[in-house]
Scaffold this motif. Sequence first.
Motif, mmCIF file in Angstrom:
data_model
loop_
_atom_site.group_PDB
_atom_site.id
_atom_site.type_symbol
_atom_site.label_atom_id
_atom_site.label_comp_id
_atom_site.label_asym_id
_atom_site.label_seq_id
_atom_site.Cartn_x
_atom_site.Cartn_y
_atom_site.Cartn_z
ATOM 1 N N CYS A 78 0.984 -1.226 -0.091
ATOM 2 C CA CYS A 78 0.048 -0.062 -0.030
ATOM 3 C C CYS A 78 0.896 1.070 -0.093
ATOM 4 O O CYS A 78 1.905 1.393 0.876
ATOM 5 C CB CYS A 78 -0.864 -0.301 1.396
ATOM 6 N N HIS A 80 -0.665 4.262 0.171
ATOM 7 C CA HIS A 80 -1.467 5.109 0.854
ATOM 8 C C HIS A 80 -1.889 6.283 0.003
ATOM 9 O O HIS A 80 -2.324 7.364 0.316
ATOM 10 C CB HIS A 80 -0.662 5.920 2.251
ATOM 11 N N HIS A 82 -4.558 6.820 -1.675
ATOM 12 C CA HIS A 82 -5.961 6.973 -1.292
ATOM 13 C C HIS A 82 -6.587 7.113 -0.011
ATOM 14 O O HIS A 82 -7.444 6.927 0.248
ATOM 15 C CB HIS A 82 -6.815 6.154 -2.256
ATOM 16 N N GLU A 83 -5.537 7.181 0.872
ATOM 17 C CA GLU A 83 -5.655 7.331 2.603
ATOM 18 C C GLU A 83 -6.615 8.551 2.578
ATOM 19 O O GLU A 83 -6.434 9.661 2.007
ATOM 20 C CB GLU A 83 -4.626 7.349 3.204
ATOM 21 N N SER A 84 -7.779 8.289 3.413
ATOM 22 C CA SER A 84 -8.649 9.556 4.110
ATOM 23 C C SER A 84 -7.821 9.991 5.358
ATOM 24 O O SER A 84 -7.565 8.983 6.113
ATOM 25 C CB SER A 84 -10.129 9.106 4.321
ATOM 26 N N PRO A 89 -13.899 6.720 4.756
ATOM 27 C CA PRO A 89 -13.044 6.817 3.455
ATOM 28 C C PRO A 89 -13.420 7.833 2.256
ATOM 29 O O PRO A 89 -14.754 7.974 2.224
ATOM 30 C CB PRO A 89 -13.244 5.169 3.070
ATOM 31 N N LEU A 93 -11.289 5.387 -2.529
ATOM 32 C CA LEU A 93 -10.676 4.281 -1.426
ATOM 33 C C LEU A 93 -11.746 3.174 -1.171
ATOM 34 O O LEU A 93 -11.799 2.098 -1.433
ATOM 35 C CB LEU A 93 -10.351 4.906 -0.074
ATOM 36 N N LYS A 129 -5.380 3.885 10.393
ATOM 37 C CA LYS A 129 -5.661 4.565 9.222
ATOM 38 C C LYS A 129 -6.704 4.005 8.583
ATOM 39 O O LYS A 129 -7.119 3.122 8.359
ATOM 40 C CB LYS A 129 -4.357 4.463 8.172
ATOM 41 N N CYS A 131 -7.275 3.454 5.445
ATOM 42 C CA CYS A 131 -6.499 3.246 4.192
ATOM 43 C C CYS A 131 -6.796 1.582 3.849
ATOM 44 O O CYS A 131 -7.348 1.139 4.556
ATOM 45 C CB CYS A 131 -4.970 3.491 4.356
#
Length: 180
Positions: A78, A80, A82-84, A89, A93, A129, A131
Motif C-alpha cells: 500500500c 497510501h 487514497h488514504e483519507s 473513506p 478508497l 489509518k 486506508c
Amino acid sequence: MTITDGEGVAVAHGCARPTRPKKSSPPASRDGPQGLAPWALTLRDEPGPPGGYGTWTLTLPDGRDLTVKLLAVPVSDCDHRHESHGYQPNDTLRHLVQIRDGTCTFPTCSAHARESDFEHAVPYDQGGKTCACNGGARSRRCHRVKQSSGWSVTQPEPGLHQWTAPSGRTYTQGPMRYPA
C-alpha cells in the motif's frame, strides 16, 4: 472494468465514462463499427503514475467509446495514495476496497462488499489509518462480531484479513478471486 492477475485477484480497476463524441464517427452496424472488432480496448496515453495503468478507450459493439482510467487495486502493498485523513473513506478508497474484497471478509459471510461497511482492522480512534492497508468490507452483522468480546481482525497486508475467534482459532480471508 477490473483487470486481474493470473490467479484472478484484482490488480487494477476503473469505471467507464462516456467519451466526448467524435465529430465524424464511422457508420455503426448491429455488429459494431465497420472494420473494428466487436469490442476494442486501446491505450490513450502513457501508463499513468507509478502504480497506475493509464487511461484507455473502450469501444463498444455499437460504436460508442468509453473512457476508463485504471487505478491500481491495493493488494499486498500500500502506498497510501487514497488514504483519507478522517474516519470515513473517500469514494475512491471505498470503491477500490470493495473491488478487492468482493464480499464481507468474515470467512462464512457472503454479503456483497457494496452492501458492507468500510471497517478499520485497527480502530480509527486507536490510531488506525483510513486506508486500504487497514480497511476491509464487513457486513454490519460481521462488523458487530469483530467488535464483540474475544474477536479480533488483523490485516498483515492489504486484502489479507485474519480473524481470531474467542477460542484462539484464526481464519484467513484473502482478496476476491474473479473468474478467469
